[in-house]
Design an enzyme around this catalytic site. Structure first.
Site, PDB file in Angstrom:
ATOM      1  N   HIS A 149       0.817  -1.218   0.000  1.00  0.00           N
ATOM      2  CA  HIS A 149       0.000   0.000   0.000  1.00  0.00           C
ATOM      3  C   HIS A 149       0.853   1.272   0.000  1.00  0.00           C
ATOM      4  O   HIS A 149       0.307   2.374  -0.063  1.00  0.00           O
ATOM      5  CB  HIS A 149      -1.021  -0.017   1.145  1.00  0.00           C
ATOM      6  CG  HIS A 149      -0.479   0.245   2.499  1.00  0.00           C
ATOM      7  ND1 HIS A 149      -0.224  -0.758   3.423  1.00  0.00           N
ATOM      8  CD2 HIS A 149      -0.150   1.405   3.126  1.00  0.00           C
ATOM      9  CE1 HIS A 149       0.221  -0.226   4.541  1.00  0.00           C
ATOM     10  NE2 HIS A 149       0.286   1.081   4.390  1.00  0.00           N
ATOM     11  N   SER A 204       4.187   2.015   8.034  1.00  0.00           N
ATOM     12  CA  SER A 204       3.855   0.960   7.081  1.00  0.00           C
ATOM     13  C   SER A 204       5.082   0.515   6.295  1.00  0.00           C
ATOM     14  O   SER A 204       5.875   1.333   5.830  1.00  0.00           O
ATOM     15  CB  SER A 204       2.796   1.453   6.099  1.00  0.00           C
ATOM     16  OG  SER A 204       1.588   1.700   6.758  1.00  0.00           O
ATOM     17  N   ASP A 211      -0.221  -7.686   1.485  1.00  0.00           N
ATOM     18  CA  ASP A 211       0.296  -6.314   1.547  1.00  0.00           C
ATOM     19  C   ASP A 211       1.824  -6.341   1.670  1.00  0.00           C
ATOM     20  O   ASP A 211       2.389  -6.077   2.729  1.00  0.00           O
ATOM     21  CB  ASP A 211      -0.339  -5.586   2.739  1.00  0.00           C
ATOM     22  CG  ASP A 211      -0.034  -4.097   2.744  1.00  0.00           C
ATOM     23  OD1 ASP A 211       0.450  -3.586   1.726  1.00  0.00           O
ATOM     24  OD2 ASP A 211      -0.288  -3.462   3.786  1.00  0.00           O
TER      25      ASP A 211
END
Length: 259
Positions: free
Chosen positions: A65, A204, A109
């Protein structure tokens, strides 16, 4: 000497006001004690940050992402705002998100970034090898995650790398919180809900280390940063990671991979 374009891009990305992530209730890491950490300057419609982990001399592993049109990777950084001789900056030659990544529920992801050049290995810039096999991770096991950003949910951003120790949880804890989006086959449930310690937005793509091995990649959680949160399980993707790097090596024979 840095190419002029890269210097200009870096100056643009470090302007005040860029969104950042955070390690909640962590501590400042010892400078350059994590030489595999990558800081990603990410720009799409707005600027934000992601983390990553250097796994080969020209490959960084991060979250899918974080894939946008322009990513600049900084390695060897401790303080992202100050000049450090240890820093090495790279444009991304190719971003390879997992082919089955789902941006609605964050399954699969994970993403590889092929850098435009090879790193110069130093004490401050070194790859962290991938785990050799799947190891059984136990609820209650202590792991660590690191990133750049705020010191609390509503606090100021930190320019220096911070780290925090987190506890692996039972899968049922994340199955209850995230319902159908959590998949224990490809994800890890991380963080004790009784402790205010967590990764958060902008962390992230950063690595979760358990016994000094990459076991997770920061993926998602609730919008308030409350644990537990979900990490992509790296061991489930070892065949894809190795196959992808080998394929790109064959396409670019000048970028030989370390064994």
């Amino acid at each position: 000497m840095q190419p002029p374009l890269l210097v200009l891009l870096l100056a643009f990305f470090l302007l005040p006001g860029a969104e950042a992530g955070e390690i909640i209730e962590g501590k400042e890491a010892e400078p350059h004690s994590r030489p595999y950490m990558a800081y990603l300057h990410v720009k799409d419609k707005k600027e934000f940050r992601c983390g990553g982990v250097l796994v080969q001399k020209n490959f960084v592993l991060t979250a899918a992402h974080c894939n946008v049109r322009l990513i600049i990777v900084t390695l060897g950084a401790h303080d992202i705002k100050n000049e450090e001789e240890t820093k090495q900056n790279f444009l991304v030659k190719k971003a390879i998100p997992h082919p089955n990544y789902n941006n609605k529920n964050f399954s699969n992801d994970i993403m590889l970034l092929q850098l435009e050049g090879n790193i110069k290995q130093t004490d401050a810039v070194k790859p962290l090898p991938l785990p050799r096999s799947r190891k059984r991770l136990r609820p209650g096991q202590k792991c660590t995650v690191a990133g750049w950003g705020k010191v609390s949910t509503w606090g100021p951003y930190s320019d220096t790398l911070r780290e925090v120790q987190l506890t692996l949880r039972k899968d049922k804890d994340c199955e209850y919180r995230f319902r159908r989006s959590y998949n224990s086959t490809i994800q890890l449930c991380v963080g004790d809900p009784t402790e205010n310690k967590a990764s958060f937005q902008g962390d992230s793509g950063g690595p979760l280390l358990c016994k000094n091995e990459i076991q997770g990649i920061v993926s998602y959680g609730n919008k308030y940063g409350e644990p537990p949160r979900v990490f992509t399980k790296v061991a489930s993707y070892l065949p894809w990671i190795k196959k992808t790097m080998k394929s790109l090596q064959l396409q670019n024979p000048d970028h030989l991979l370390w064994s």
